[in-house]
Design a protein around this motif. Structure first.
Motif, PDB file in Angstrom:
ATOM      1  N   HIS A 127       0.857  -1.197   0.000  1.00  0.00           N
ATOM      2  CA  HIS A 127       0.000   0.000   0.000  1.00  0.00           C
ATOM      3  C   HIS A 127       0.891   1.243   0.000  1.00  0.00           C
ATOM      4  O   HIS A 127       1.952   1.255   0.611  1.00  0.00           O
ATOM      5  N   GLU A 155      -4.058   2.291  -7.138  1.00  0.00           N
ATOM      6  CA  GLU A 155      -4.439   3.373  -6.227  1.00  0.00           C
ATOM      7  C   GLU A 155      -3.553   4.595  -6.467  1.00  0.00           C
ATOM      8  O   GLU A 155      -2.453   4.687  -5.907  1.00  0.00           O
ATOM      9  N   SER A 179     -10.557   7.194  -2.846  1.00  0.00           N
ATOM     10  CA  SER A 179     -11.800   7.965  -2.698  1.00  0.00           C
ATOM     11  C   SER A 179     -12.992   7.326  -3.410  1.00  0.00           C
ATOM     12  O   SER A 179     -13.816   8.037  -3.994  1.00  0.00           O
ATOM     13  N   GLY A 192      -7.715   9.146   0.130  1.00  0.00           N
ATOM     14  CA  GLY A 192      -8.087   9.928   1.304  1.00  0.00           C
ATOM     15  C   GLY A 192      -8.226  11.406   1.033  1.00  0.00           C
ATOM     16  O   GLY A 192      -8.321  12.214   1.953  1.00  0.00           O
TER      17      GLY A 192
HETATM   18  P1  PGA Z   1      -9.697   5.991   0.491  1.00  0.00           P
HETATM   19  O1  PGA Z   1      -8.466   4.958   0.696  1.00  0.00           O
HETATM   20  O2  PGA Z   1     -10.831   5.200  -0.076  1.00  0.00           O
HETATM   21  O3  PGA Z   1      -9.981   6.528   1.859  1.00  0.00           O
HETATM   22  O4  PGA Z   1      -9.213   7.029  -0.468  1.00  0.00           O
HETATM   23  C1  PGA Z   1      -8.204   3.947  -0.233  1.00  0.00           C
HETATM   24  C2  PGA Z   1      -7.004   3.141   0.213  1.00  0.00           C
HETATM   25  O5  PGA Z   1      -6.043   3.714   0.730  1.00  0.00           O
HETATM   26  O6  PGA Z   1      -6.994   1.899   0.067  1.00  0.00           O
END
Ligand code: PGA
Length: 248
Positions: A94, A166, A212, A172
């Motif tokens: 991640h 991602e 998000s 976030g």
């Molecule tokens: P988020 O995070 O949906 O809050 O943007 C996704 C993630 O980090 O896996």
């Protein structure tokens, strides 16, 4: 046909008490038969969730693991330890781990191999920063992450790896990639996997989008050819939101 796969990433949120309340809520709902659902919870909650989610169909994921089976690695958790308590999946690489905890393409590769050898299905995260995207380098950067992550992994094992695209600038931040941006990059990832393994393998690999994902944008994102599901952070903490995304 690739399966749909929605995974919630709880990050460092929820006490065990809160996690169990969530588990009770989701266990009372009937999961759609064509969607695999998993929750990636903090280590301290995994054993309790394993019991609480038994029979619900919801699968269990960890958020990280070490690449050795055991050793003098204070604070770390190994794949056999996760497998012993019935963890099905593990998020690997991640961007928060790459950014804050020194995770590299090399450790991601080692962890993927160890997870596979331990019977844990990896969810391998890749994605570019805003700087890289603005510089026009995103596709090359992500392709390189994929090539390094899968280095030395045979096609027969690669099919069991889920890739989560991602983009760091969308995590976030409330700033999600458009379905076109996300879909294009996921197609590029599948193409890259195709050059490594051939389409017989690349067409089987599940690719998620994360960053998000919310109830109101999930279905547009999922309706693109190469996006098979989502890795959901913030919106997975609230059962109602997570459930809406599963249904989408
Ligand atoms: P988020 O995070 O949906 O809050 O943007 C996704 C993630 O980090 O896996």
């Amino acid at each position: 046909m690739r399966k749909r796969f929605i995974a919630g990433n709880w990050k460092m949120y929820k006490t065990t008490k809160e996690a169990l309340a969530f588990a009770q809520g989701i266990s009372s709902l009937e999961l759609p038969s064509d969607v695999v659902v998993a929750i990636a919870a903090p280590f301290t909650q995994l054993a309790a969730l394993q019991e609480a989610l038994a029979g619900s169909g919801v699968r269990l994921a960890a958020q990280n693991m070490h690449f050795e089976d055991e050793g003098a690695y204070t604070g770390e958790i190994s794949a056999p330890m996760l497998a012993e308590i019935g963890v099905d999946y593990c998020i690997i690489g991640h961007s928060e781990r790459r950014q804050h905890f020194g995770e590299t393409d090399e450790t991601v590769n080692k962890k993927l191999k160890k997870a596979i050898a331990s019977g844990i299905e990896p969810i391998c995260c890749v994605g570019e920063s805003l700087e890289i995207r603005d510089g026009g380098e995103a596709e090359d950067y992500v392709a390189s992450q994929i090539q390094k992550a899968f280095s030395g992994i045979p096609g027969g094992e690669a099919v069991g790896v889920t890739v989560a695209y991602e983009p760091i600038w969308a995590i976030g931040t409330g700033r999600t990639a458009t379905p076109e941006q996300a879909g294009d990059m996921c197609s590029h990832i599948r193409h890259t996997l195709g050059t490594l393994y051939g389409t017989g393998v690349s067409e089987k690999i599940i690719i998620q989008y994360g960053g998000s994902v919310k109830p109101d944008n999930a279905s547009a994102l999922m309706n693109t050819r190469d996006i098979d599901g989502a890795l959901v952070g913030g919106a997975s903490l609230v059962l109602e939101d997570f459930w809406t995304i599963i249904l989408a």
